[in-house]
Design an enzyme around this catalytic site. Structure first.
Site, mmCIF file in Angstrom:
data_model
loop_
_atom_site.group_PDB
_atom_site.id
_atom_site.type_symbol
_atom_site.label_atom_id
_atom_site.label_comp_id
_atom_site.label_asym_id
_atom_site.label_seq_id
_atom_site.Cartn_x
_atom_site.Cartn_y
_atom_site.Cartn_z
ATOM 1 C CG HIS A 2 24.757 31.842 -7.787
ATOM 2 N ND1 HIS A 2 24.319 33.149 -7.853
ATOM 3 C CD2 HIS A 2 23.705 31.075 -8.147
ATOM 4 C CE1 HIS A 2 23.042 33.162 -8.226
ATOM 5 N NE2 HIS A 2 22.651 31.910 -8.404
ATOM 6 N NE ARG A 4 27.315 32.391 -3.248
ATOM 7 C CZ ARG A 4 26.046 32.490 -3.593
ATOM 8 N NH1 ARG A 4 25.645 33.402 -4.465
ATOM 9 N NH2 ARG A 4 25.153 31.690 -3.079
ATOM 10 C CG ASN A 28 23.533 36.587 -6.887
ATOM 11 O OD1 ASN A 28 24.466 36.039 -7.463
ATOM 12 N ND2 ASN A 28 22.703 35.935 -6.103
ATOM 13 C CE LYS A 85 18.891 35.359 -12.699
ATOM 14 N NZ LYS A 85 19.594 34.457 -11.822
ATOM 15 C CG HIS A 122 14.930 34.698 -9.462
ATOM 16 N ND1 HIS A 122 15.778 33.839 -8.807
ATOM 17 C CD2 HIS A 122 13.723 34.575 -8.844
ATOM 18 C CE1 HIS A 122 15.113 33.229 -7.828
ATOM 19 N NE2 HIS A 122 13.866 33.669 -7.831
ATOM 20 C CG HIS A 160 16.599 29.290 -11.370
ATOM 21 N ND1 HIS A 160 15.430 29.985 -11.217
ATOM 22 C CD2 HIS A 160 17.590 30.151 -11.042
ATOM 23 C CE1 HIS A 160 15.700 31.199 -10.814
ATOM 24 N NE2 HIS A 160 17.008 31.339 -10.703
ATOM 25 C CG ASP A 233 20.442 28.997 -9.465
ATOM 26 O OD1 ASP A 233 21.142 29.996 -9.693
ATOM 27 O OD2 ASP A 233 19.560 28.981 -8.592
ATOM 28 C CG HIS A 237 24.357 30.117 0.657
ATOM 29 N ND1 HIS A 237 24.333 31.490 0.780
ATOM 30 C CD2 HIS A 237 23.522 29.825 -0.362
ATOM 31 C CE1 HIS A 237 23.513 31.995 -0.131
ATOM 32 N NE2 HIS A 237 23.013 31.011 -0.836
ATOM 33 C CB ALA A 249 17.600 30.341 -1.020
HETATM 34 O O1 DOR Z 1 18.651 29.254 -4.332
HETATM 35 C C1 DOR Z 1 19.129 30.241 -4.859
HETATM 36 N N1 DOR Z 1 20.328 30.725 -4.484
HETATM 37 N N2 DOR Z 1 18.436 30.871 -5.799
HETATM 38 C C2 DOR Z 1 18.827 32.036 -6.306
HETATM 39 O O2 DOR Z 1 18.131 32.559 -7.131
HETATM 40 C C3 DOR Z 1 20.067 32.692 -5.814
HETATM 41 C C4 DOR Z 1 20.986 31.727 -5.231
HETATM 42 C C5 DOR Z 1 22.118 32.360 -4.456
HETATM 43 O O3 DOR Z 1 22.730 33.301 -4.947
HETATM 44 O O4 DOR Z 1 22.427 31.855 -3.379
#
Ligand code: DOR
Length: 331
Positions: A2, A4, A28, A85, A122, A160, A233, A237, A249
């Site tokens: 990711h 972002r 995402n 995905k 996923h 993952h 993965d 955040h 997560a």
């Molecule tokens: O821990 C995760 N974070 N698992 C995911 O599938 C998405 C990801 C996220 O985009 O933060």
């Protein structure tokens, strides 16, 4: 992984490009990347954040929704999008626009099968009546087995993976099924979430599992089986959103992922299997040329930064404040 968008790219892309010559970029965002045009525009924003002179190729993906038209798959394939995905709606971060029922996407999956475009999954059910720790194994039984049967020519990557059931399934599922394994699922079991108090930086989805599952993942990753390959993965955040009453997560490993994998392979006495896991099995499965550049890792203890600037906030990586025993010294 990711990456972002917006200001976050300035932190995450340089870390990623310092470690990897390319990466499969998860779609995402909010709103998600659902068209070839959006994927190309996102790719351009990523490339703007790559430090000058560093070679890095973002490999773009689309986010499947209940309504993604099959024609978009053809457009995406022509635009160089490498995969789609599947997020079951509600399974994880920014998955609310995801797929509510696999029957809704049959025509789109057929188009992917025709185009040779891999489906990245996923693999967790979302029903609240299924225990959080069982959601991957139940997804395989309830959905993946049928998907595999109904689309026999579709390339599928179970992303993952976290369980012995997933490793066993993928090992037996034939040459068009593969799995990625993260560094954090190889390094930690679920105790890490609760050692000395609740530890939000170890929280990701699928959640860390018991030690028997971690051992099964190590065995799969270090086996030399080409069905298993590296996929971090890495999911950044802002720290205040992880250290929160309902923390997000995601484990951030982009700054030192290759060193973390190396540590695992070294501890398993399988350093000779690392290169194929990291650099051969993935591109071979995708039908992409293998990278020709080389990196060098040295057994040398070092302390990565405890935090990074991240837009207006800060980002705490996995294992902040801990020494790592391997270090990448050149690329
Ligand atoms: O821990 C995760 N974070 N698992 C995911 O599938 C998405 C990801 C996220 O985009 O933060």
């Amino acid at each position: 992984m990711h990456l972002r968008d917006g200001a976050a790219l300035k932190t995450v892309v340089p870390h990623t490009a310092a470690q990897f010559a390319r990466a499969i970029v998860m779609p995402n965002l909010r709103p998600p990347i659902t068209t070839a045009e959006q994927a190309l525009a996102y790719r351009a924003r990523i490339l703007e954040a790559v430090p000058h002179g560093v070679p890095f190729e973002p490999l773009m993906t689309l986010y499947l929704t209940d309504r993604l038209p099959p024609e978009e798959i053809t457009r995406a394939a022509r635009a160089g999008v490498v995969a789609c995905k599947l997020y079951p709606a509600g399974a994880t971060t920014h998955s609310d626009a995801g797929v509510t029922d696999l029957r809704h996407i049959s025509a789109t999956l057929e188009a992917m099968q025709r185009e040779g475009m891999p489906l990245l999954v996923h693999g967790e059910v979302t029903s609240p009546d299924i225990d959080l720790f069982d959601r991957e194994a139940v997804f395989i039984e309830r959905h993946l087995v049928g998907l595999r049967r109904d689309f026999p020519e579709l390339k599928i990557v179970l992303e993952h993976i976290t369980t012995r059931e997933a490793a066993a399934y993928v090992r037996e599922a034939g040459p068009l099924t593969a799995a990625t394994i993260t560094a954090h699922h190889l390094l930690y079991n679920r105790n890490a979430l609760f050692t000395g108090g609740i530890r939000p930086h170890y929280y990701c989805l699928p959640v860390l599992k018991r030690e028997i599952h971690r051992q099964a993942l190590i065995e799969a990753a270090t086996s030399g089986d080409s069905a298993f390959f590296l996929g971090t993965d890495s999911a950044p955040h802002a720290a205040h959103l992880k250290e929160h009453a309902s923390g997000c997560a995601g484990c951030y490993t982009a700054h030192a992922a290759i060193e973390m994998y190396t540590e695992v392979f070294d501890a398993a006495g399988a350093l000779d299997k690392l290169e194929a896991f990291a650099s051969f099995h993935g591109p071979d499965f995708y039908g992409l040329p293998r990278n020709t550049g080389r990196i060098q890792l040295r057994r040398e203890s070092w302390l990565p930064p405890e935090r990074f600037a991240f837009g207006d906030g800060e980002l705490k990586p996995l294992r902040a404040g801990e020494n790592l025993p391997w270090r990448m010294v050149s690329h």
